[in-house]
Structures are given as structure tokens and as C-alpha cells.
Enzyme design. Structure first.
Site, PDB file in Angstrom:
ATOM      1  CG  ASN A  59      -1.869   1.104   1.305  1.00 44.03           C
ATOM      2  OD1 ASN A  59      -1.794   2.041   0.509  1.00 44.03           O
ATOM      3  ND2 ASN A  59      -2.784   1.043   2.257  1.00 44.03           N
ATOM      4  NE  ARG A 113      -9.705  12.715   3.187  1.00 41.53           N
ATOM      5  CZ  ARG A 113      -9.699  11.404   2.989  1.00 41.53           C
ATOM      6  NH1 ARG A 113     -10.787  10.784   2.583  1.00 41.53           N
ATOM      7  NH2 ARG A 113      -8.616  10.721   3.215  1.00 41.53           N
ATOM      8  NE  ARG A 132      -7.599   6.442  19.997  1.00 41.40           N
ATOM      9  CZ  ARG A 132      -6.671   5.768  19.354  1.00 41.40           C
ATOM     10  NH1 ARG A 132      -6.239   4.638  19.834  1.00 41.40           N
ATOM     11  NH2 ARG A 132      -6.134   6.222  18.248  1.00 41.40           N
ATOM     12  CG  ASN A 186     -11.286   0.301  18.093  1.00 35.96           C
ATOM     13  OD1 ASN A 186     -11.160  -0.776  18.666  1.00 35.96           O
ATOM     14  ND2 ASN A 186     -10.627   0.602  16.996  1.00 35.96           N
ATOM     15  CE  LYS A 240      -0.522   2.780   6.620  1.00 37.42           C
ATOM     16  NZ  LYS A 240      -1.921   3.124   6.531  1.00 37.42           N
ATOM     17  CG  HIS A 297     -12.757   3.692   2.374  1.00 39.47           C
ATOM     18  ND1 HIS A 297     -13.491   4.683   2.989  1.00 39.47           N
ATOM     19  CD2 HIS A 297     -11.471   3.925   2.672  1.00 39.47           C
ATOM     20  CE1 HIS A 297     -12.674   5.504   3.626  1.00 39.47           C
ATOM     21  NE2 HIS A 297     -11.434   5.061   3.448  1.00 39.47           N
ATOM     22  NE  ARG A 312      -6.119   1.692  -0.434  1.00 35.90           N
ATOM     23  CZ  ARG A 312      -6.179   2.812   0.276  1.00 35.90           C
ATOM     24  NH1 ARG A 312      -5.144   3.214   0.961  1.00 35.90           N
ATOM     25  NH2 ARG A 312      -7.282   3.503   0.318  1.00 35.90           N
ATOM     26  N   GLY A 371     -10.309   8.415   7.163  1.00 42.42           N
ATOM     27  CA  GLY A 371     -11.261   8.665   6.083  1.00 42.42           C
ATOM     28  C   GLY A 371     -12.516   7.873   6.423  1.00 42.42           C
ATOM     29  CD  GLU A 411      -8.962  -0.898   3.733  1.00 39.39           C
ATOM     30  OE1 GLU A 411      -8.582  -0.486   4.845  1.00 39.39           O
ATOM     31  OE2 GLU A 411      -9.200  -0.148   2.780  1.00 39.39           O
TER      32      GLU A 411
HETATM   33  P1  ADP Z   1      -7.127   4.946   8.417  1.00 36.92           P
HETATM   34  O1  ADP Z   1      -8.221   5.623   7.665  1.00 36.92           O
HETATM   35  O2  ADP Z   1      -5.942   5.813   8.635  1.00 36.92           O
HETATM   36  O3  ADP Z   1      -6.825   3.544   7.973  1.00 36.92           O
HETATM   37  P2  ADP Z   1      -8.158   3.703  10.854  1.00 36.92           P
HETATM   38  O4  ADP Z   1      -9.243   2.850  10.304  1.00 36.92           O
HETATM   39  O5  ADP Z   1      -6.968   3.049  11.421  1.00 36.92           O
HETATM   40  O6  ADP Z   1      -7.738   4.844   9.859  1.00 36.92           O
HETATM   41  O7  ADP Z   1      -8.810   4.651  11.976  1.00 36.92           O
HETATM   42  C1  ADP Z   1      -8.053   5.584  12.655  1.00 36.92           C
HETATM   43  C2  ADP Z   1      -8.955   6.368  13.584  1.00 36.92           C
HETATM   44  O8  ADP Z   1      -9.666   5.462  14.436  1.00 36.92           O
HETATM   45  C3  ADP Z   1      -8.209   7.266  14.555  1.00 36.92           C
HETATM   46  O9  ADP Z   1      -7.982   8.538  13.996  1.00 36.92           O
HETATM   47  C4  ADP Z   1      -9.167   7.358  15.719  1.00 36.92           C
HETATM   48  O10 ADP Z   1     -10.032   8.465  15.526  1.00 36.92           O
HETATM   49  C5  ADP Z   1     -10.002   6.110  15.627  1.00 36.92           C
HETATM   50  N1  ADP Z   1      -9.804   5.180  16.741  1.00 36.92           N
HETATM   51  C6  ADP Z   1      -8.840   4.257  16.909  1.00 36.92           C
HETATM   52  N2  ADP Z   1      -9.005   3.604  18.086  1.00 36.92           N
HETATM   53  C7  ADP Z   1     -10.091   4.140  18.690  1.00 36.92           C
HETATM   54  C8  ADP Z   1     -10.781   3.909  19.908  1.00 36.92           C
HETATM   55  N3  ADP Z   1     -10.366   2.998  20.770  1.00 36.92           N
HETATM   56  N4  ADP Z   1     -11.870   4.655  20.167  1.00 36.92           N
HETATM   57  C9  ADP Z   1     -12.292   5.583  19.283  1.00 36.92           C
HETATM   58  N5  ADP Z   1     -11.697   5.845  18.124  1.00 36.92           N
HETATM   59  C10 ADP Z   1     -10.604   5.139  17.813  1.00 36.92           C
END
Ligand code: ADP
Length: 399
Positions: A10, A242, A285, A335, A17, A181, A92, A213, A385
């Protein structure tokens, strides 16, 4: 020994990555990340499964240097790009336009078409192309498979893919809704049908991919019929930085009244908006924590985010007619119990309800969080993914 391994790459604008997967399991053999390519403080972190995590800090000038460093780490574990077990590299690729509706083995003509799509994905496709070209130069005999973020959405009907603007202008410049996505929406919708023990062909699902995103999709019988991102990943839900949906006239207004250039406005809407723009934080968070302390701006950001989510759940309920499940995925979706609770609250008339107890249980496997009586199942389904890219690439080269 049969070649059953796939290296997934990626390549972003300043990072790469990667994961090495063995599709005979499937099992993950290694994963890693090269970041700050071409910048000060570049580093590579390599984690072989069951082995010591290794970190290198060294100047990494470009993607070619990054992939060479990755290759060295993999080779040190006997898993380099020339190893006979490797069946393919799965890349990707963000934008596949209207043409690429499935994973595709890369040749010169495919590279040229990805190149032609650079004007609609100026930040992503150039990095993806560099990744493919470099991997190919490291082992010219290995199949390189492009897996497109837009592919799953190519089934959208014309009335969902079209913007209501002059057709000639739109077609001349490829202006239409592509969606992104897609690999995640495909994977999560399939896993959700499995969780419900239903045939995907007979199941209607709303997928909410809420990461940094964020996008929603409406999936009927395993096929995408609408999605919230459009020409670019800017449309739709409120995201980390965004804006998602805004009146397009915001752009003219800021240009005329605030004297901002097109590039300034691009940066504003892509990098200084969303949760970050509303409250100064883009990590959910932190926003939930500040909201619990009564912070007004964090509360506003949370409310705007959730309001938009609800609107899309409602819209896609109407698009689908019958909804069997709503699936939450990615960082926030997997999460954040408070986001899930707030998004579903008040939607009982649409058949949605949450079991507040189940909603707070943490886990890394697909699970239901709705009560048994609910007409629409609500699920948390972790996305993967890389696994989906590897599976699609492998199914293409192992035929
Ligand atoms: P990306 O789009 O970069 O792949 P991810 O799917 O890894 O993103 O999501 C990243 C976001 O997930 C973080 O910016 C954060 O807002 C949120 N996040 C991660 N862990 C938690 C958690 N335990 N509780 C709430 N939000 C979380």
C-alpha cells in the site's frame, strides 16, 4: 512447493505499508511500514510474525529506496521477492476509474491507464504507480496485481454514479461518482452476511467504514448500489480532517469573499476540516474524552459527525428499501461504542436498535450488537483490507 504467498503493498505519498500473507492459511508472515519517505527522520519498522520487531532509521530518498529496504528485511527472513513461494505482489491502487471493476494483472497498458487516471487522483495514483514499477523492477517475473479501491463501486447504477451537471462537461473530464474504500466495503459486507449466516446474494447491508477517512455504502445482494464518496474521497461523511458534504458554493464564496485560491480551499476542505476543523482534534478517542468533560467544541464535533452518519443510514435505508444489517468497521467503527450508540439512537422506526451491553464489549472478531428482536441487525465487523487484497490477487494468479 506451491507458491501460495502474496506480498501486499500500500504505497502512499510518503509511506509504504506492507504485509506478507500465506494464502494457504491464510496466515500473516510479516508486516511493516516505511514512513517519512523523502523527509528527515525516515524509518522502517518490520515485524515478522512470531519474531523480533526490527526498526531502522536511515535516509530513504524515494519509493524505490523504500522498497529496496523492505526487500532487504524480507530477504533477511528468507522471504524476499525472489523466493519461489511468492505467487504475486498485490498493490492497493486508489483510482481505477470506470474501467477497472476487478483485480487486474499489471502490464504496460494497465500502467498507462492508471497513469491516465492521475488527474482524478493526483495524491494517490502516482505513489501507487511508483510502488508497482519498483516492485516489478525488483523481480520482473513476478505477477503484479492491481486491486482498486473503486472497483467494488463500479456496480453502482448510473443514477447513483451521476452528478446532476451538464453531461458533456462531466464526460469530457470524467466527472462522476466513483467511491473509495471499496476493498473494505466488499470484505465487510461479505463477512457481515456470513455472521448472519445468510446468502450474500439475498442480503442488504449498509456498511459504515469509519476510519480517518470515512465512507458509507449501500450493498444489495453483494453488489454496491450507492456509496458516500464521489469523484474524490472528499464527499460524504464527516472525516478526521475532511469536510465531507458541503454546498459546492462554499468554494465560490471563499474564493470571492475570502480571496482564497483553489489550492487554499482544497487544503482547507481536505486537511483542516472535519473533526479537526470543528474542534482541533481528529482522534475520536480524544473527542469522546473531551466531550465527557463537557468541552463544547468537542461535543459539537461529535454531534455533527453523528448527525451526518444518521442521515446516510436513513438515505441508504431508503435506497435499499429493506435493510438486513448495518455494519460498523475501521478505527472508529470498530472501537467507539459512543459513536455507534449515538448513530443508532432514535432510529427504531427504521428497525434499528442496540443492546447497550453488547455494544461496550470489546473484541476483534465480527459480532452482533443489536438485541434479538431488532428487525435490522447491527454488527461490528473488523475490516482487513490487506487480507482482501491478497485474496483477490491470489485468486487471479492461482487459477
Ligand atoms: P485509516 O483511515 O488511517 O486507515 P483507521 O481505520 O486506522 O484509519 O482509523 C483511525 C482512527 O480510528 C483514529 O484517527 C481514531 O479516531 C479512531 N480510533 C482508533 N481507536 C479508537 C478507539 N479505541 N476509540 C475511538 N476511536 C478510535
Amino acid at each position: 512447493m506451491p507458491a501460495t504467498r502474496v506480498l501486499v503493498l500500500n504505497s502512499g505519498s510518503s509511506s509504504v505499508k506492507y504485509q506478507l500473507l500465506d494464502m494457504a492459511g491464510p496466515t500473516r508472515l510479516a508486516m511493516g511500514l516505511v514512513e517519512r519517505i523523502g523527509e528527515a527522520g525516515a524509518r522502517l519498522v518490520h515485524s515478522p510474525t512470531g519474531g523480533e520487531r526490527r526498526e531502522r532509521q536511515q535516509p530513504i530518498a524515494d519509493h524505490e529506496a523504500a522498497l529496496r529496504a523492505v526487500e532487504e528485511e524480507l530477504a533477511a527472513d528468507g522471504m524476499g521477492l525472489d523466493s519461489p513461494e511468492l505467487a504475486a505482489v498485490g498493490h492497493r491502487v486508489v483510482h481505477g476509474g470506470q474501467r477497472f471493476s476487478a483485480p487486474t494483472v499489471v502490464d504496460e497498458e494497465v500502467l498507462a491507464e492508471i497513469e491516465r487516471l492521475v488527474p482524478v487522483a493526483p495524491l494517490h495514483n502516482p505513489a501507487n504507480l511508483t510502488g508497482i514499477r519498483t516492485a516489478r523492477s525488483l523481480n520482473p517475473d513476478l505477477p503484479q496485481v492491481a486491486v482498486f479501491d473503486t472497483a467494488f463501486h463500479t456496480t453502482m447504477p448510473e443514477h447513483a454514479a451521476r452528478y446532476a451537471i451538464d453531461v458533456e462537461t462531466a464526460d469530457a473530464h470524467r466527472v462522476r461518482r466513483y467511491g473509495f474504500h471499496g476493498t473494505s466495503h466488499a470484505y465487510v459486507s461479505r463477512r457481515t452476511a456470513e455472521l448472519l449466516d445468510r446468502d450474500p446474494a439475498d442480503t442488504n447491508i449498509i456498511v459504515l467504514h469509519l476510519g480517518n477517512g470515512a465512507s458509507a455504502s449501500a450493498v444489495r445482494g453483494g453488489r454496491c448500489v450507492d456509496t458516500s464518496m464521489g469523484l474524490t474521497p472528499l464527499e460524504g461523511l464527516v472525516m478526521g480532517t475532511r469536510s465531507g458534504d458541503v454546498d459546492p458554493a462554499v468554494v465560490f464564496h471563499l474564493s470571492r469573499v475570502a480571496g482564497m485560491s483553489v489550492d487554499d480551499i482544497d487544503t482547507l476542505l481536505n486537511k483542516r476540516s472535519g473533526l479537526l476543523g470543528l474542534c482541533g482534534d481528529n482522534d475520536m478517542r480524544e473527542i469522546v474524552r473531551r466531550r465527557e468533560e463537557g468541552d463544547e467544541r468537542a461535543t459539537l464535533a461529535f454531534d455533527v459527525y453523528v448527525h451526518r452518519l444518521k442521515k446516510y443510514i436513513g438515505a441508504y435505508s431508503a435506497v435499499l428499501g429493506r435493510v438486513d444489517a448495518v455494519a460498523f468497521t475501521a478505527g472508529v467503527g470498530e472501537n467507539s461504542a459512543p459513536v455507534r450508540q449515538a448513530a443508532v439512537e432514535g432510529l427504531e422506526e427504521l428497525g434499528l436498535a442496540l443492546d447497550t451491553q453488547l455494544n461496550t464489549v470489546r473484541g476483534d472478531t465480527p459480532r452482533l450488537i443489536s438485541p434479538e428482536y431488532a428487525r435490522v441487525a447491527v454488527a461490528v465487523v473488523p475490516t482487513d483490507e490487506e487480507l482482501e487484497i491478497a485474496a483477490q490477487a491470489y485468486s487471479l494468479v492461482s487459477r
